[in-house]
Design a protein around this motif. Structure first.
Motif, mmCIF file in Angstrom:
data_model
loop_
_atom_site.group_PDB
_atom_site.id
_atom_site.type_symbol
_atom_site.label_atom_id
_atom_site.label_comp_id
_atom_site.label_asym_id
_atom_site.label_seq_id
_atom_site.Cartn_x
_atom_site.Cartn_y
_atom_site.Cartn_z
ATOM 1 N N GLY A 55 -24.867 -6.689 -2.278
ATOM 2 C CA GLY A 55 -24.582 -5.395 -1.664
ATOM 3 C C GLY A 55 -23.365 -5.400 -0.768
ATOM 4 N N ILE A 56 -22.456 -6.341 -1.002
ATOM 5 C CA ILE A 56 -21.254 -6.471 -0.172
ATOM 6 C C ILE A 56 -20.021 -6.283 -1.057
ATOM 7 C CG2 ILE A 56 -19.919 -7.973 1.355
ATOM 8 C CD1 ILE A 56 -22.546 -9.468 1.949
ATOM 9 N N ALA A 57 -19.153 -5.371 -0.676
ATOM 10 C CA ALA A 57 -17.907 -5.140 -1.417
ATOM 11 C C ALA A 57 -16.782 -5.942 -0.775
ATOM 12 C CB ALA A 57 -17.546 -3.663 -1.416
ATOM 13 N N VAL A 58 -16.068 -6.731 -1.591
ATOM 14 C CA VAL A 58 -14.873 -7.450 -1.157
ATOM 15 C C VAL A 58 -13.752 -7.099 -2.130
ATOM 16 C CG1 VAL A 58 -16.186 -9.310 -0.063
ATOM 17 C CG2 VAL A 58 -15.501 -9.517 -2.465
ATOM 18 N N ARG A 59 -12.534 -7.532 -1.837
ATOM 19 C CA ARG A 59 -11.407 -7.174 -2.685
ATOM 20 C C ARG A 59 -10.970 -8.372 -3.532
ATOM 21 N NH1 ARG A 59 -7.841 -2.999 -2.441
ATOM 22 N NH2 ARG A 59 -9.753 -1.911 -1.892
ATOM 23 N N GLU A 60 -11.049 -8.206 -4.835
ATOM 24 C CA GLU A 60 -10.645 -9.248 -5.767
ATOM 25 C C GLU A 60 -9.195 -9.051 -6.201
ATOM 26 O OE1 GLU A 60 -11.605 -10.769 -10.347
ATOM 27 O OE2 GLU A 60 -12.843 -9.217 -9.415
ATOM 28 N N TYR A 61 -8.445 -10.156 -6.225
ATOM 29 C CA TYR A 61 -7.114 -10.181 -6.809
ATOM 30 C C TYR A 61 -7.182 -11.154 -7.979
ATOM 31 C CZ TYR A 61 -5.441 -7.578 -2.796
ATOM 32 O OH TYR A 61 -5.241 -6.596 -1.855
ATOM 33 N N PRO A 62 -7.281 -10.637 -9.194
ATOM 34 C CA PRO A 62 -7.540 -11.482 -10.366
ATOM 35 C C PRO A 62 -6.583 -12.663 -10.469
ATOM 36 C CG PRO A 62 -7.708 -9.172 -10.968
ATOM 37 C CD PRO A 62 -7.177 -9.208 -9.564
ATOM 38 N N ASP A 63 -7.158 -13.837 -10.706
ATOM 39 C CA ASP A 63 -6.417 -15.084 -10.914
ATOM 40 C C ASP A 63 -5.695 -15.577 -9.669
ATOM 41 O OD1 ASP A 63 -7.130 -14.994 -13.690
ATOM 42 O OD2 ASP A 63 -5.462 -13.614 -14.038
ATOM 43 N N ILE A 64 -5.954 -14.950 -8.522
ATOM 44 C CA ILE A 64 -5.242 -15.348 -7.303
ATOM 45 C C ILE A 64 -6.210 -15.662 -6.160
ATOM 46 C CG2 ILE A 64 -3.498 -14.728 -5.602
ATOM 47 C CD1 ILE A 64 -2.339 -12.778 -7.623
ATOM 48 N N GLY A 65 -7.145 -14.737 -5.877
ATOM 49 C CA GLY A 65 -8.048 -14.974 -4.768
ATOM 50 C C GLY A 65 -8.871 -13.762 -4.392
ATOM 51 N N VAL A 66 -9.519 -13.872 -3.233
ATOM 52 C CA VAL A 66 -10.398 -12.827 -2.715
ATOM 53 C C VAL A 66 -10.037 -12.568 -1.255
ATOM 54 C CG1 VAL A 66 -12.793 -12.172 -2.223
ATOM 55 C CG2 VAL A 66 -12.275 -13.569 -4.227
ATOM 56 N N ARG A 67 -9.984 -11.294 -0.896
ATOM 57 C CA ARG A 67 -9.766 -10.906 0.493
ATOM 58 C C ARG A 67 -11.067 -10.331 1.046
ATOM 59 N NH1 ARG A 67 -6.396 -5.796 1.152
ATOM 60 N NH2 ARG A 67 -8.499 -4.929 1.214
ATOM 61 N N ILE A 68 -11.462 -10.813 2.224
ATOM 62 C CA ILE A 68 -12.730 -10.391 2.822
ATOM 63 C C ILE A 68 -12.470 -9.920 4.243
ATOM 64 C CG2 ILE A 68 -15.108 -11.049 3.349
ATOM 65 C CD1 ILE A 68 -14.689 -13.483 1.467
ATOM 66 N N VAL A 128 -16.910 -12.728 -6.427
ATOM 67 C CA VAL A 128 -16.949 -11.283 -6.173
ATOM 68 C C VAL A 128 -18.260 -10.697 -6.693
ATOM 69 C CG1 VAL A 128 -15.853 -9.066 -6.684
ATOM 70 C CG2 VAL A 128 -14.443 -11.074 -6.183
ATOM 71 N N ASP A 129 -18.705 -11.164 -7.853
ATOM 72 C CA ASP A 129 -19.973 -10.695 -8.422
ATOM 73 C C ASP A 129 -21.149 -11.087 -7.533
ATOM 74 O OD1 ASP A 129 -21.568 -9.598 -10.730
ATOM 75 O OD2 ASP A 129 -22.333 -11.661 -10.712
ATOM 76 N N ARG A 130 -21.101 -12.296 -6.963
ATOM 77 C CA ARG A 130 -22.190 -12.722 -6.073
ATOM 78 C C ARG A 130 -22.244 -11.818 -4.854
ATOM 79 N NH1 ARG A 130 -25.857 -12.985 -3.661
ATOM 80 N NH2 ARG A 130 -26.967 -14.722 -2.655
ATOM 81 N N PHE A 131 -21.093 -11.476 -4.286
ATOM 82 C CA PHE A 131 -21.062 -10.538 -3.165
ATOM 83 C C PHE A 131 -21.615 -9.180 -3.585
ATOM 84 C CE2 PHE A 131 -17.963 -13.283 -0.882
ATOM 85 C CZ PHE A 131 -18.513 -13.205 0.379
ATOM 86 N N SER A 132 -21.202 -8.716 -4.753
ATOM 87 C CA SER A 132 -21.644 -7.410 -5.220
ATOM 88 C C SER A 132 -23.163 -7.354 -5.350
ATOM 89 C CB SER A 132 -20.984 -7.087 -6.563
ATOM 90 O OG SER A 132 -21.381 -5.833 -7.040
ATOM 91 N N ARG A 133 -23.760 -8.429 -5.883
ATOM 92 C CA ARG A 133 -25.217 -8.457 -6.047
ATOM 93 C C ARG A 133 -25.938 -8.511 -4.702
ATOM 94 N NH1 ARG A 133 -26.534 -12.955 -8.123
ATOM 95 N NH2 ARG A 133 -24.523 -13.875 -8.679
#
Length: 351
Positions: A309-322, A302-307
């Motif tokens: 300039g892309i916002a994605v949705r993080e679900y802590p300890d579970i996964g990422v939704r894009i 998620v941090d790599r996406f943020s750097r």
């Protein structure tokens, strides 16, 4: 549970170059829909019809019911709030699987209900039998999301039929189909036949996703006329503005153009999935306009996406939704995803 996601939900994404966190459609309104919106601008000083007769009739014609079976509101989340207030407003228990659409718990609690989250797993994100057991004989409602947000998992019509047979008639089964238009494995009209035989079934839909009207906030539900009528008695007056009403009616009349847009999203989703897998990522089959990447430690990605300039949705300890991006952005998103994943893999190898 809500606090887990608050850091994402409350973030200001106005500065990001590409917002892939909210599953919005990457297209401007279709020309006829835009024309309908523009035609209403001069009437912005007038309140909409309190009963939303024209919109309810248009939706009723679309789904094959009378307007008495339809309730509208400010997005499907607003309509869900009306339903929860009516059926669970006195502390009623409402069962849903987690992870879930971020707003479920907030809506239930704000309506006066008691949230009963049932943990899902990678093998079954919405364990219908476990949810039924948690509901017992006294639950006010069960929420099913199909395709599931955030994983894209589908719940079959046969499972919903079994659920309706298992639960008592006073337990309302709400099937949230916000993403149904992106699921070409299902007949989007089939679930409505169950409403004719199950007075405790409510189908929730929205104009925010496939119709591309998220900014106008309009959604609806279809169900038994008695139940829906009761829910309308607690609805917020004038909750859907004139522009949204006009846009939604126009959107229901452009089926072929809308289908072409949805098809382009589905094609891009397939390319996105294939590219992610080529780079070694585990990506679930999705029935929505998004991909789910399960992982125990999603924060670095998620941090790599943020750097980037892309916002994605993080679900802590579970996964990422894009969210599936527009075709012109796909290569860049895949590049960032692959780079972020490879860095995570390299870091894990050096531990």
């Amino acid at each position: 549970m809500w606090d887990e996601y608050r850091s994402n939900e409350d973030s200001d994404y106005s500065a990001v170059a590409l917002d892939l966190s909210n599953n919005a459609l990457p297209f401007a309104p279709l020309p006829s829909v835009r024309k309908a919106i523009e035609a209403e601008v001069d009437r912005a000083a007038d309140y909409p019809s309190a009963a939303y007769g024209s919109l309810r009739r248009a939706i009723a014609d679309f789904v094959g019911f009378s307007p008495d079976h339809v309730i509208v509101g400010p997005g499907s989340v607003g309509v869900l709030g009306y339903i929860m207030r009516r059926v669970a407003g006195n502390g009623g228990r409402v069962v849903f699987a987690v992870p879930a659409f971020d707003a479920y718990e907030r809506v239930v609690v704000d309506a006066g209900g008691t949230a009963v989250p049932v943990p899902g797993t990678e093998s079954r994100w919405q364990p219908v039998e476990s949810m039924t057991a948690a509901a017992g004989d006294d639950a006010a409602a069960i929420l099913i999301c199909s395709p599931h947000n955030p994983t894209g998992e589908r719940v079959g019509l046969d499972e919903i039929e079994r659920l309706l047979r298992w639960v008592p008639r006073h337990t309302v089964v709400v099937v949230d189909e916000a993403y149904i238009d992106f699921d070409h494995t299902a007949d989007p009209t089939e679930i409505f036949r169950l409403i004719r035989t199950h007075a405790n079934l409510v189908v929730l839909r929205t104009f925010s996703k496939a119709y591309g009207l998220a900014g106008l906030r309009v959604g609806y539900a279809v169900g038994d006329a008695g139940l829906i009528g009761a829910c309308r008695t607690v609805a917020m007056p004038f909750g859907v503005n004139r522009l949204a009403v006009a846009a939604a009616i126009a959107a229901l009349e452009v089926g072929d153009e809308l289908a072409a847009q949805v098809d382009s999203v589905i094609r891009c989703r397939s390319l996105f999935s294939a590219a992610a897998r080529v780079h070694g990522l585990t990506v679930a089959e999705s029935g929505g306009n998004f991909l789910w990447v399960p992982m125990r430690h999603p924060a670095p990605l998620v941090d790599r996406f943020s750097r980037a300039g892309i916002a994605v949705r993080e679900y802590p300890d579970i996964g990422v939704r894009i969210t599936v991006p527009a075709p012109e952005h796909l290569d860049h998103v895949v590049e960032v995803l692959a780079d972020g994943y490879s860095r995570m893999e390299a870091s894990a190898c050096h531990r």
